[in-house]
Enzyme design. Structure first.
Site, mmCIF file in Angstrom:
data_model
loop_
_atom_site.group_PDB
_atom_site.id
_atom_site.type_symbol
_atom_site.label_atom_id
_atom_site.label_comp_id
_atom_site.label_asym_id
_atom_site.label_seq_id
_atom_site.Cartn_x
_atom_site.Cartn_y
_atom_site.Cartn_z
ATOM 1 N N GLU A 86 34.564 19.560 35.297
ATOM 2 C CA GLU A 86 33.340 18.936 34.816
ATOM 3 C C GLU A 86 33.449 17.418 34.956
ATOM 4 O O GLU A 86 32.474 16.746 35.282
ATOM 5 C CB GLU A 86 33.094 19.304 33.354
ATOM 6 C CG GLU A 86 31.846 18.677 32.774
ATOM 7 C CD GLU A 86 31.527 19.210 31.396
ATOM 8 O OE1 GLU A 86 31.156 18.397 30.523
ATOM 9 O OE2 GLU A 86 31.642 20.431 31.177
ATOM 10 N N ARG A 140 25.351 20.768 33.381
ATOM 11 C CA ARG A 140 26.035 19.529 33.773
ATOM 12 C C ARG A 140 25.668 19.119 35.205
ATOM 13 O O ARG A 140 26.501 18.641 35.962
ATOM 14 C CB ARG A 140 27.543 19.664 33.617
ATOM 15 C CG ARG A 140 27.991 20.063 32.241
ATOM 16 C CD ARG A 140 27.567 19.063 31.176
ATOM 17 N NE ARG A 140 27.926 19.549 29.851
ATOM 18 C CZ ARG A 140 27.114 20.226 29.055
ATOM 19 N NH1 ARG A 140 25.866 20.472 29.436
ATOM 20 N NH2 ARG A 140 27.499 20.643 27.871
ATOM 21 N N CYS A 184 35.047 16.938 27.818
ATOM 22 C CA CYS A 184 35.555 18.192 28.377
ATOM 23 C C CYS A 184 35.870 18.009 29.860
ATOM 24 O O CYS A 184 35.050 17.471 30.602
ATOM 25 C CB CYS A 184 34.536 19.310 28.203
ATOM 26 S SG CYS A 184 34.303 19.829 26.490
#
Length: 306
Positions: free
Chosen positions: A299, A171, A228
């Site tokens: 995230e 990410r 998420c």
């Protein structure tokens, strides 16, 4: 010409349906418009924030000191996927504009019988955002398939960079300067070229469909969420597993809740606020830390006044 518009209410422009008003919106219809962006940002004040489809963003309530930068639909930034050549090892090069939706790209690749990104089926958002956060799922990630990326930044101007000029991780995506160090300041992805292997179209389509159905069965794909919210500490102990074990699946504060389908998805049940979202995330971090001695990292990207 770069258009400067009134600041949008971010609750109307993010998939989590949260957020107050930005200072302004700077919208570019083509590459030439971006040349005036640094001057416009200096004049408007506030931090630049790139906004595509609004996924993976948690925007705070109230007036936010940010200028939203957007790429207009229907122009060069929204260029549909096109085959532009092949690599020496026979992979097919596909170029696509940053404003194109990722699901459209993945669907087109399936029709063409090109594999390498089928795990991204069901991920919302635009191609530019998917590259900038190195979106991934089911063993696929954007960075692994990325052959080159076109960006604009105050330091570099308009450039197309090969793999030696960017770095990606979980990410995470970084543009590198000529010395190989991370580029300082902001940059904006304007297009991307992916290198993909030839596969049987039916096999690619079946894999995409299987991945999407798996997501639909285990994740709240139709809810107002940002995807998420926490990074996975490890493959063995993903964030959702830790949150579930800590009793947080379905837990809510006000109008914000952790999904009953997947504990790592925070959803807005219709009237949630960013204040409630931050409270819920803090409670979750404390609960997981106390029980498992694991510090969860966000995230989702936070846009805040502090």
């Amino acid at each position: 010409m770069l258009k400067v518009l009134d600041g949008p209410v971010l609750a109307h422009r993010t998939t989590l349906r949260l957020g107050g008003r930005a200072l302004a919106e700077a919208r570019a219809a083509g590459p030439g418009d971006l040349d005036g962006l640094p001057e416009a940002l200096a004049r408007l004040g506030g931090e630049p924030r790139m906004l595509g489809c609004g996924s993976n963003i948690l925007a705070d309530d109230g007036e936010l000191p940010v200028v939203v930068v957007t790429l207009a639909d229907g122009g060069p930034f929204d260029a549909a996927p096109e085959v532009t050549g092949e690599t020496e090892d026979g992979r097919v090069l596909v170029r696509v504009g940053a404003a194109q939706r990722l699901p459209r790209l993945v669907s087109r690749l399936s029709a063409w019988g090109l594999c390498g990104m089928e795990g991204l089926a069901g991920i919302p958002g635009a191609v530019g955002g998917a590259v900038a956060m190195n979106a991934g799922s089911y063993g696929c990630e954007c960075g692994a398939a990325l052959h080159s990326v076109s960006v604009f930044s105050p330091a570099l101007g308009h450039v197309t960079l090969g793999r030696e000029r960017f770095r990606y991780g979980y990410r995470q995506f970084e543009v590198l300067d000529a010395s190989g160090a991370p580029l300082g300041g902001w940059f904006l992805v304007t297009s991307a070229t992916f290198a993909l292997a030839r596969c049987d179209s039916a096999v690619v389509h079946a894999a995409m469909r299987g991945n999407y159905l798996k997501k639909k069965a285990t994740q709240p794909v139709l809810a107002h969420s940002a995807g998420c919210v926490f990074r996975n500490p490890s493959a063995e102990n993903p964030a959702g597993k830790l949150l579930d074990a800590a009793g947080l699946k379905g837990y809510r504060i006000g109008g914000m809740a952790f999904s009953k389908m997947h504990a790592n998805f925070m959803i807005n049940e219709g009237n949630g606020t960013a204040k409630e979202a931050f409270s819920l995330l803090q409670l979750a971090r404390v609960a997981v830390s106390e029980r498992f001695r694991v510090d969860l990292e966000l995230e989702v990207k936070v846009w805040s006044w502090w």
